[in-house]
Design a protein around this motif. Structure first.
Motif, short mmCIF file in Angstrom:
data_model
loop_
_atom_site.label_atom_id
_atom_site.label_comp_id
_atom_site.label_asym_id
_atom_site.label_seq_id
_atom_site.Cartn_x
_atom_site.Cartn_y
_atom_site.Cartn_z
N GLU A 37 -41.41 5.46 66.24
CA GLU A 37 -40.73 5.89 65.02
C GLU A 37 -41.75 6.03 63.88
N PRO A 38 -41.49 6.90 62.91
CA PRO A 38 -42.45 7.09 61.81
C PRO A 38 -42.50 5.86 60.90
N PRO A 39 -43.68 5.41 60.52
CA PRO A 39 -43.79 4.27 59.61
C PRO A 39 -43.39 4.66 58.19
N VAL A 61 -53.15 2.82 59.67
CA VAL A 61 -53.16 1.64 58.80
C VAL A 61 -51.95 1.73 57.87
N THR A 62 -51.20 0.64 57.79
CA THR A 62 -50.06 0.58 56.87
C THR A 62 -50.26 -0.61 55.93
N ASN A 121 -53.08 6.06 55.87
CA ASN A 121 -53.84 7.22 56.35
C ASN A 121 -52.93 8.13 57.19
N PRO A 122 -51.97 8.78 56.54
CA PRO A 122 -50.97 9.57 57.28
C PRO A 122 -51.55 10.72 58.08
N GLU A 123 -52.79 11.10 57.79
CA GLU A 123 -53.41 12.18 58.56
C GLU A 123 -53.52 11.82 60.03
#
Length: 329
Positions: free
Chosen positions: A315-317, A87-88, A322-324
């Protein structure tokens, strides 16, 4: 890659998404059409739509939910995390727009602008002498913002922006209640930190709310808190419905110390058209549109779409909530 889009976002953001992904839209506005459209999507841009367990069951391939905005109360974050769905959100993208509406509300309440417009609509044509009578009849004598005291619940990006504007424009004395922001940080933008909300409320002329809706903040401003405010105080909420108890606010407007209030957010959205609070003469109500400006919609839409595309490209957001989830991939 297939990305669901069923709500209105900025045309530039739509164009970016259509250029880089297959956009999936519901056939109509029914719930069934919404659920059907989720079946084969890889990601979605979610503005106001609720995304919970049922929706995630239908979207079995979904890897990312990009919130068009900051608040997360429309997404079951724990369920998304459990399923490995990222989720972003778009922190800061609507900061100026929301802060400006909060300040607009303060000015409109202080100068009784809605009441003045009503008075003008009832004024006999060409009778200049009626102006003085209207001021008394409609009680149009307001107050200045200059030098008044302001209390802010939530001094993050938006709350701190409101503080800076009110200090710079009106030399307001600002206090802030936020357990997650230090006194040193608040001092950097001119705010005095208070450790307990009940210590701030009796001292302020205006209260403005800028915190998320959580179990901790739900009903934070209720009957007891409103009763403790000084007579003639004003309440503004552009954060989330449910933080200010609407039943208690109506009572405080009718017989308590609150002189006026402005709400852009509601416990039920949209509220019941017959809700007496909505029709109170000292209440300004708007349809959760604080972030609805051309500039804000462009910023928020572009960030949300870019997050989806970035993640689906591997690619990394930039703004994971919820970076886990990323660590498990």
């Amino acid at each position: 890659m297939k990305v669901y889009l069923g709500e209105v976002i900025h045309p530039d953001a739509v164009a970016l998404l259509e250029k880089n992904a297959q956009v999936v839209r519901p056939k109509d506005h029914s719930r069934q059409a919404f659920l059907e459209a989720l079946r084969e999507i890889d990601g979605m841009v979610a503005r106001k739509v609720h995304v919970g367990a049922e929706e995630m069951d239908r979207a079995s391939r979904m890897k990312i939910i990009a919130r068009h905005g900051v608040g997360l109360d429309s997404v079951d974050l724990s369920e998304a995390t459990r399923r490995g769905i990222l989720v972003t959100n778009t922190p800061g993208a609507n900061r100026e727009s929301v802060a400006e509406l909060a300040l607009s509300f303060m000015l409109a309440l202080a100068r009784k602008i809605p009441q003045a417009q009503k008075a003008m609509a009832n004024m006999p044509k060409g009778d200049i002498g009626i102006f003085t009578a209207l001021l008394k009849q409609y009680n149009l004598t307001g107050i200045d913002l200059e030098g008044k005291s302001l209390g802010i619940i939530g001094t993050g990006r938006i709350g701190s922006t409101v503080a800076r504007k009110c200090i710079a424009a009106f030399d307001m004395k600002v206090q802030g209640y936020d357990p997650y922001v230090s006194a040193e940080v608040m001092k950097s933008f001119g705010v005095e930190k208070v450790e307990r909300l009940e210590n701030m409320l009796p001292k302020i002329d205006f209260l403005t709310v800028h915190c998320p809706l959580t179990e901790e903040t739900r009903g934070m401003v209720g009957k007891k808190e409103l009763a403790s405010m000084k007579k003639g105080a004003y309440v503004v909420n552009t954060a989330r419905g449910g933080i200010v108890n609407e039943k208690a606010l109506l009572e405080a407007l009718n017989s308590g110390p609150i002189a006026g209030a402005a709400l852009d957010v509601w416990e039920l959205e949209p509220p019941d058209p017959q809700d007496p609070l909505l029709h109170h003469p000292n209440l300004i109500g708007t349809p959760h549109y604080a972030g609805t400006t051309e500039e804000s919609l462009h910023r928020v839409g572009m960030v949300a779409v870019e997050e989806v595309l970035r993640f689906l490209r591997g690619e990394p957001p930039l703004y994971p909530v919820n970076p886990e989830v990323l660590k498990k991939k």
